[in-house]
Design an enzyme around this catalytic site. Structure first.
Site, PDB file in Angstrom:
ATOM      1  N   ASP A 195       0.817  -1.204   0.000  1.00  0.00           N
ATOM      2  CA  ASP A 195       0.000   0.000   0.000  1.00  0.00           C
ATOM      3  C   ASP A 195       0.857   1.262   0.000  1.00  0.00           C
ATOM      4  OD1 ASP A 195       0.778  -0.818   2.715  1.00  0.00           O
ATOM      5  OD2 ASP A 195      -0.282   1.002   3.312  1.00  0.00           O
ATOM      6  N   CYS A 196       0.543   2.200  -0.858  1.00  0.00           N
ATOM      7  CA  CYS A 196       1.193   3.509  -0.860  1.00  0.00           C
ATOM      8  C   CYS A 196       0.340   4.470  -1.680  1.00  0.00           C
ATOM      9  CB  CYS A 196       2.606   3.443  -1.428  1.00  0.00           C
ATOM     10  SG  CYS A 196       3.405   5.077  -1.446  1.00  0.00           S
TER      11      CYS A 196
ATOM     12  N   LYS B 234      16.176  -2.738  -2.424  1.00  0.00           N
ATOM     13  CA  LYS B 234      16.437  -1.498  -3.148  1.00  0.00           C
ATOM     14  C   LYS B 234      17.792  -1.585  -3.851  1.00  0.00           C
ATOM     15  CE  LYS B 234      13.728   1.642  -0.241  1.00  0.00           C
ATOM     16  NZ  LYS B 234      13.757   2.811   0.673  1.00  0.00           N
TER      17      LYS B 234
ATOM     18  N   SER C 131       6.425  11.791  -5.340  1.00  0.00           N
ATOM     19  CA  SER C 131       5.262  11.496  -6.184  1.00  0.00           C
ATOM     20  C   SER C 131       4.782  12.698  -6.983  1.00  0.00           C
ATOM     21  CB  SER C 131       4.119  10.940  -5.327  1.00  0.00           C
ATOM     22  OG  SER C 131       3.740  11.873  -4.320  1.00  0.00           O
TER      23      SER C 131
ATOM     24  N   HIS D  88      -7.644   5.091   0.941  1.00  0.00           N
ATOM     25  CA  HIS D  88      -7.016   4.643   2.177  1.00  0.00           C
ATOM     26  C   HIS D  88      -7.861   5.045   3.382  1.00  0.00           C
ATOM     27  CE1 HIS D  88      -2.745   3.258   1.267  1.00  0.00           C
ATOM     28  NE2 HIS D  88      -3.313   3.406   0.081  1.00  0.00           N
TER      29      HIS D  88
END
Length: 287
Positions: free
Chosen positions: A54-55, A82, A113, A206
């Protein structure tokens, strides 16, 4: 690419004709990306096994890609997976968009974002479904208190502080409602879908899940998961109460209804199942 089943059952009023017409217009402007598109790779929060987590911020950028019709490779990334270049050159920040020119091999790396969304909209696909419409920055500012207020309420584990934090959330939701009420069209900037909408919608999603799961509070009454979870054993009276609660903000209800059922929101490459969202907020609460 087929969309996953919507978690929103059709147990609520039909969309206004105005909204349907606006969606038809939006669909018409969403076209396949040009053939000269660079290769796009999108890194976002993921599990060590490579599953998407979730993001809402990653979801925002993915919605921009979906509205542009842009193909991309999705790389769910955990702290232990990563790549070195992300850790060493970009502080390991996610989400992260990597563009690579097919002819020259030149790479551009963008994190944050909003920076990613603006880059996609203005630099990569300025002629496909433009999203930086007039007033979008003002709209972003008008609704910006919402997510912080929601997160503060959901993550609070001190019952004595709940009334204060819920009050801040309700005021922030009222501000979103006022913004929508002031528009002649269905979006935060009237008739035009903008980055402000695509930023807000994942946060609302969310909120719908986390508030119901952890605070027994409903801001959208038609979220009815098909599997066991949030509404097990709900009575008809409880359903009616949820409907009445949502009707106190009718424009926000219409807005969520339209956005949550759009093909871009339900695109399988960016849609996050409600169970994963609930699990993520549970971890954020320390449960």
């Amino acid at each position: 690419r087929p969309a996953p089943p919507s978690p929103f059952l059709f147990a609520r009023p039909a969309m206004r004709q105005r909204d349907l017409a606006c969606h038809a217009t939006a669909d018409a402007t969403t076209a396949p990306a040009p053939a000269s598109t660079p290769d796009l790779t999108f890194y976002m929060k993921g599990s060590p096994e490579g599953k998407m987590l979730d993001c809402p911020f990653a979801h925002f950028a993915q919605l921009v890609l979906a509205h542009k019709g842009a193909p991309y490779t999705l790389v769910p990334t955990s702290p232990c997976t990563k790549p070195d270049w992300l850790l060493n050159d970009h502080e390991g920040k996610l989400p992260c968009l990597v563009t690579e020119d097919r002819a020259t091999g030149a790479r551009t790396v963008t994190t944050d974002s909003m920076a990613i969304a603006k880059y996609i909209d203005a630099e990569l696909f300025p002629d496909v479904c433009p999203l930086a419409g007039a007033g979008y920055e003002e709209a972003l500012q008008a609704v910006s208190p919402f997510f912080g207020a929601m997160a503060g309420f959901v993550k609070n584990n001190d019952p004595a502080l709940d009334p204060e934090k819920e009050k801040a959330l309700q005021e922030a939701l009222d501000a979103v409602e006022r913004r929508l009420q002031a528009q002649t069209g269905p979006y935060l900037c009237g008739e035009t879908l903008t980055l402000a909408d695509l930023s807000l919608v994942p946060k609302l999603y969310h909120a719908v899940i986390a508030l119901r799961r952890f605070k027994n509070l409903d801001i959208y009454p038609f979220f009815l998961p098909r599997s066991e979870g949030l509404y097990v054993g709900e009575s008809a009276e409880q359903l009616a109460a949820r409907v009445r609660a949502a009707q106190s903000r009718p424009r926000l209800e219409e807005y969520m209804q339209a956005q949550f059922e759009s093909k871009e929101f339900l695109d399988e490459q960016c849609f996050c199942a409600w169970e994963i969202v609930a699990q993520g907020w549970g971890k954020a609460r320390g449960d």
